[in-house]
Write a protein that holds these residues in place. Structure first.
Motif, PDB file in Angstrom:
ATOM      1  N   GLY A 182       0.801  -1.198  -0.152  1.00  0.00           N
ATOM      2  CA  GLY A 182      -0.083  -0.142  -0.062  1.00  0.00           C
ATOM      3  C   GLY A 182       0.682   1.174  -0.160  1.00  0.00           C
ATOM      4  N   LEU A 183       1.987   1.289   0.491  1.00  0.00           N
ATOM      5  CA  LEU A 183       2.875   2.336   0.589  1.00  0.00           C
ATOM      6  C   LEU A 183       3.600   2.591  -0.907  1.00  0.00           C
ATOM      7  CD1 LEU A 183       4.721   1.671   3.872  1.00  0.00           C
ATOM      8  CD2 LEU A 183       2.905   3.471   3.352  1.00  0.00           C
ATOM      9  N   LEU A 184       3.665   1.640  -1.581  1.00  0.00           N
ATOM     10  CA  LEU A 184       4.540   1.711  -2.720  1.00  0.00           C
ATOM     11  C   LEU A 184       3.668   1.709  -4.151  1.00  0.00           C
ATOM     12  CD1 LEU A 184       7.153  -1.022  -1.862  1.00  0.00           C
ATOM     13  CD2 LEU A 184       7.458   1.555  -1.741  1.00  0.00           C
ATOM     14  N   THR A 185       2.564   0.901  -4.365  1.00  0.00           N
ATOM     15  CA  THR A 185       1.932   0.721  -5.386  1.00  0.00           C
ATOM     16  C   THR A 185       0.516   0.056  -5.556  1.00  0.00           C
ATOM     17  OG1 THR A 185       1.951  -0.047  -7.673  1.00  0.00           O
ATOM     18  CG2 THR A 185       3.166  -1.306  -6.311  1.00  0.00           C
ATOM     19  N   HIS A 186      -0.288   0.582  -6.210  1.00  0.00           N
ATOM     20  CA  HIS A 186      -1.657   0.122  -6.281  1.00  0.00           C
ATOM     21  C   HIS A 186      -1.735  -1.090  -7.431  1.00  0.00           C
ATOM     22  CE1 HIS A 186      -2.704   4.099  -4.589  1.00  0.00           C
ATOM     23  NE2 HIS A 186      -3.637   3.467  -4.139  1.00  0.00           N
ATOM     24  N   ASP A 187      -0.660  -1.553  -7.814  1.00  0.00           N
ATOM     25  CA  ASP A 187      -0.633  -2.587  -9.106  1.00  0.00           C
ATOM     26  C   ASP A 187       0.186  -3.805  -8.263  1.00  0.00           C
ATOM     27  OD1 ASP A 187       0.433  -4.192 -11.290  1.00  0.00           O
ATOM     28  OD2 ASP A 187      -0.564  -2.420 -12.455  1.00  0.00           O
ATOM     29  N   ALA A 188      -0.990  -4.610  -7.837  1.00  0.00           N
ATOM     30  CA  ALA A 188      -0.648  -6.006  -7.227  1.00  0.00           C
ATOM     31  C   ALA A 188       0.618  -6.834  -8.186  1.00  0.00           C
ATOM     32  CB  ALA A 188      -1.418  -6.592  -6.936  1.00  0.00           C
ATOM     33  N   ASP A 189       0.302  -6.819  -9.423  1.00  0.00           N
ATOM     34  CA  ASP A 189       1.066  -7.547 -10.359  1.00  0.00           C
ATOM     35  C   ASP A 189       2.725  -7.087 -10.338  1.00  0.00           C
ATOM     36  OD1 ASP A 189      -0.782  -9.359 -11.005  1.00  0.00           O
ATOM     37  OD2 ASP A 189      -1.396  -8.442 -12.784  1.00  0.00           O
ATOM     38  N   ARG A 190       2.367  -5.518 -10.586  1.00  0.00           N
ATOM     39  CA  ARG A 190       3.959  -5.053 -10.480  1.00  0.00           C
ATOM     40  C   ARG A 190       4.650  -5.148  -9.273  1.00  0.00           C
ATOM     41  NH1 ARG A 190       1.278  -1.148 -14.179  1.00  0.00           N
ATOM     42  NH2 ARG A 190       2.344  -1.521 -16.288  1.00  0.00           N
ATOM     43  N   TYR A 191       3.742  -5.063  -8.088  1.00  0.00           N
ATOM     44  CA  TYR A 191       4.524  -5.261  -6.898  1.00  0.00           C
ATOM     45  C   TYR A 191       5.187  -6.697  -6.712  1.00  0.00           C
ATOM     46  CZ  TYR A 191       4.791  -5.622  -1.578  1.00  0.00           C
ATOM     47  OH  TYR A 191       5.278  -5.832  -0.493  1.00  0.00           O
ATOM     48  N   SER A 192       4.256  -7.728  -7.221  1.00  0.00           N
ATOM     49  CA  SER A 192       4.787  -9.077  -7.095  1.00  0.00           C
ATOM     50  C   SER A 192       6.293  -9.277  -7.977  1.00  0.00           C
ATOM     51  CB  SER A 192       3.886 -10.057  -7.493  1.00  0.00           C
ATOM     52  OG  SER A 192       3.671 -10.051  -8.982  1.00  0.00           O
ATOM     53  N   ASP A 193       6.444  -8.464  -9.086  1.00  0.00           N
ATOM     54  CA  ASP A 193       7.691  -8.447  -9.977  1.00  0.00           C
ATOM     55  C   ASP A 193       8.946  -8.809  -9.004  1.00  0.00           C
ATOM     56  OD1 ASP A 193       5.975  -8.564 -12.158  1.00  0.00           O
ATOM     57  OD2 ASP A 193       6.458  -6.463 -12.620  1.00  0.00           O
ATOM     58  N   GLU A 194       8.660  -7.817  -7.923  1.00  0.00           N
ATOM     59  CA  GLU A 194       9.888  -7.873  -6.904  1.00  0.00           C
ATOM     60  C   GLU A 194      10.176  -8.998  -6.188  1.00  0.00           C
ATOM     61  OE1 GLU A 194      11.351  -4.913  -3.296  1.00  0.00           O
ATOM     62  OE2 GLU A 194       9.181  -4.736  -3.994  1.00  0.00           O
ATOM     63  N   PHE A 195       9.189  -9.670  -6.027  1.00  0.00           N
ATOM     64  CA  PHE A 195       9.367 -11.142  -5.281  1.00  0.00           C
ATOM     65  C   PHE A 195       9.824 -12.221  -6.336  1.00  0.00           C
ATOM     66  CE2 PHE A 195       7.040  -8.334  -2.630  1.00  0.00           C
ATOM     67  CZ  PHE A 195       7.597  -8.721  -1.404  1.00  0.00           C
ATOM     68  N   PHE A 196       9.422 -12.104  -7.653  1.00  0.00           N
ATOM     69  CA  PHE A 196       9.714 -13.011  -8.674  1.00  0.00           C
ATOM     70  C   PHE A 196      11.353 -12.747  -8.755  1.00  0.00           C
ATOM     71  CE2 PHE A 196      11.363 -13.088 -13.021  1.00  0.00           C
ATOM     72  CZ  PHE A 196      11.339 -14.257 -13.383  1.00  0.00           C
ATOM     73  N   TRP A 197      11.962 -11.475  -8.851  1.00  0.00           N
ATOM     74  CA  TRP A 197      13.295 -11.510  -9.046  1.00  0.00           C
ATOM     75  C   TRP A 197      13.934 -11.769  -7.727  1.00  0.00           C
ATOM     76  CZ3 TRP A 197      15.398 -11.039 -13.490  1.00  0.00           C
ATOM     77  CH2 TRP A 197      14.745 -10.372 -14.488  1.00  0.00           C
ATOM     78  N   PHE A 198      13.415 -11.773  -6.387  1.00  0.00           N
ATOM     79  CA  PHE A 198      14.062 -12.443  -5.302  1.00  0.00           C
ATOM     80  C   PHE A 198      14.451 -13.729  -5.382  1.00  0.00           C
ATOM     81  CE2 PHE A 198      11.824  -8.798  -2.223  1.00  0.00           C
ATOM     82  CZ  PHE A 198      13.050  -7.868  -2.689  1.00  0.00           C
ATOM     83  N   GLY A 199      13.294 -14.477  -5.884  1.00  0.00           N
ATOM     84  CA  GLY A 199      13.563 -15.938  -6.454  1.00  0.00           C
ATOM     85  C   GLY A 199      14.507 -16.298  -7.492  1.00  0.00           C
ATOM     86  N   GLU A 200      14.555 -15.552  -8.393  1.00  0.00           N
ATOM     87  CA  GLU A 200      15.438 -15.629  -9.651  1.00  0.00           C
ATOM     88  C   GLU A 200      17.042 -15.143  -9.213  1.00  0.00           C
ATOM     89  OE1 GLU A 200      14.871 -16.844 -13.079  1.00  0.00           O
ATOM     90  OE2 GLU A 200      13.165 -17.539 -12.014  1.00  0.00           O
ATOM     91  N   ARG A 201      16.937 -14.031  -8.466  1.00  0.00           N
ATOM     92  CA  ARG A 201      18.424 -13.506  -8.156  1.00  0.00           C
ATOM     93  C   ARG A 201      18.272 -13.132  -6.857  1.00  0.00           C
ATOM     94  NH1 ARG A 201      19.896  -9.969 -13.593  1.00  0.00           N
ATOM     95  NH2 ARG A 201      20.183 -11.391 -14.924  1.00  0.00           N
ATOM     96  N   PRO A 202      18.680 -14.272  -5.873  1.00  0.00           N
ATOM     97  CA  PRO A 202      18.396 -13.673  -4.352  1.00  0.00           C
ATOM     98  C   PRO A 202      19.411 -12.657  -3.875  1.00  0.00           C
ATOM     99  CG  PRO A 202      18.370 -16.093  -4.797  1.00  0.00           C
ATOM    100  CD  PRO A 202      18.732 -15.598  -6.016  1.00  0.00           C
ATOM    101  N   PHE A 203      20.413 -12.535  -4.582  1.00  0.00           N
ATOM    102  CA  PHE A 203      21.576 -11.697  -4.013  1.00  0.00           C
ATOM    103  C   PHE A 203      21.007 -10.058  -4.119  1.00  0.00           C
ATOM    104  CE2 PHE A 203      22.052 -12.297  -8.750  1.00  0.00           C
ATOM    105  CZ  PHE A 203      22.386 -11.086  -9.173  1.00  0.00           C
TER     106      PHE A 203
END
Length: 320
Positions: free
Chosen positions: A200-221
């Motif tokens: 809620g602090l960052l974006t109203h777009d849940a899909d774009r918000y979830s992109d961040e966690f996709f990258w955490f899985g692909e590139r944990p560093f």
């Protein structure tokens, strides 16, 4: 088709013709760098995109595509201590820095090499903490771009409802007790208010918000959590440094500020003050429909922000 509404783009992959490089700061620190140049000699110019606290350039490949599709070369280095540029503290998920001046020095060193190797006009875009650091570099006359866009710039932290002097003093006391490298909050991106829902602090777009966690899985560093107490203390110290009226009034560069009046992470009143001090600044202001990450918001807001950015650049930084 409007340039603010390009064809669908895969936000969860690095473009095949982009490069992931490494630049070394004067002290030898390795800085990870995204580089996406135009395939032909004729291009619109070059953009240096500086991300926010705890960010990494993968979060913005969609925005890079928007500018690249409009003819711009796009460069984006990860700040020292976050993304793929290592860590400055002992904990890999705590964002620590000794002083914001370290980041300003990195930008000052990176900028002339970038400018010399990329065709103009030369544009710098800074989001949030990146906007703060770009503004400092301008005020200190460390960089001289043709134009600047500041997206929700952290010219001062929001403070969580606490007076700035109180938050600054509290962070100084905690650092003095040897806790400067420990995390300053637990869950939220809002210092001193750890239980606020992050999306809620960052974006109203849940899909774009979830992109961040996709990258955490692909590139944990690339994953980074809360800031350290030293980061908080230095953020307030740097804010005070940036408020030098004479320095801001001397910044004779066109600046577009993208801002949200209801932003809960950065102080909007400080942005308004800077707007009136910077002689060539203008603002595109959003309301409650827009959270902090303007270029990662839902399409109606995001497209409007992109269109404002393109129109601003066409007007103040025409092709040389």
């Amino acid at each position: 088709m409007s340039r603010s509404n390009p064809p669908l783009f895969d936000r969860r992959s690095i473009p095949k013709d982009a490069k992931e490089l490494e630049w070394h700061a004067p002290d030898g620190w390795a800085i990870r760098q995204f580089e996406w140049t135009q395939s032909c000699k004729e291009n619109r110019g070059s953009i240096l995109f500086m991300t926010g606290r705890a960010d990494f350039y993968e979060k913005y490949v969609e925005t890079f595509n928007d500018f690249h599709a409009a003819g711009w070369n796009v460069t984006s280095p990860d700040w020292r201590g976050q993304g793929g540029s290592g860590r400055c503290g002992p904990h890999p998920h705590v964002g620590h820095i000794d002083d914001f001046a370290t980041w300003v020095d990195d930008l000052r060193a990176f900028y002339p090499d970038w400018r010399a190797s990329h065709p103009g006009p030369h544009i710098v875009i800074g989001h949030s903490m990146g906007g703060h650091l770009v503004a400092r570099a301008l005020a200190e006359q460390r960089i001289y771009p043709d134009a600047v866009i500041l997206s929700a710039p952290m010219l001062a932290p929001a403070g969580g409802g606490m007076p700035e002097w109180t938050a600054y003093l509290l962070s100084k006391i905690i650092c003095a007790f040897g806790r400067e490298k420990r995390r300053a909050w637990k869950v939220s991106e809002k210092p001193l208010e750890p239980e606020v829902l992050r999306q809620g602090l960052l974006t109203h777009d849940a899909d774009r918000y979830s992109d961040e966690f996709f990258w955490f899985g692909e590139r944990p560093f690339v994953r980074l959590g809360p800031a350290s107490w030293r980061w908080v203390e230095r953020a307030y110290g740097s804010t005070r440094h940036l408020r030098n009226r004479k320095h801001l009034e001397a910044v004779d560069i066109p600046i577009l500020m993208l801002a949200t009046a209801t932003d809960e992470l950065v102080d909007h009143a400080t942005i308004e003050r800077a707007l009136h001090l910077l002689p060539r600044a203008e603002m595109k202001l959003f309301g409650k429909e827009c959270a902090h990450e303007i270029y990662r918001e839902a399409d109606p807001v995001r497209n409007e922000a992109l269109q404002a950015s393109f129109e601003f650049l066409d007007r103040v930084a025409p092709l040389k």
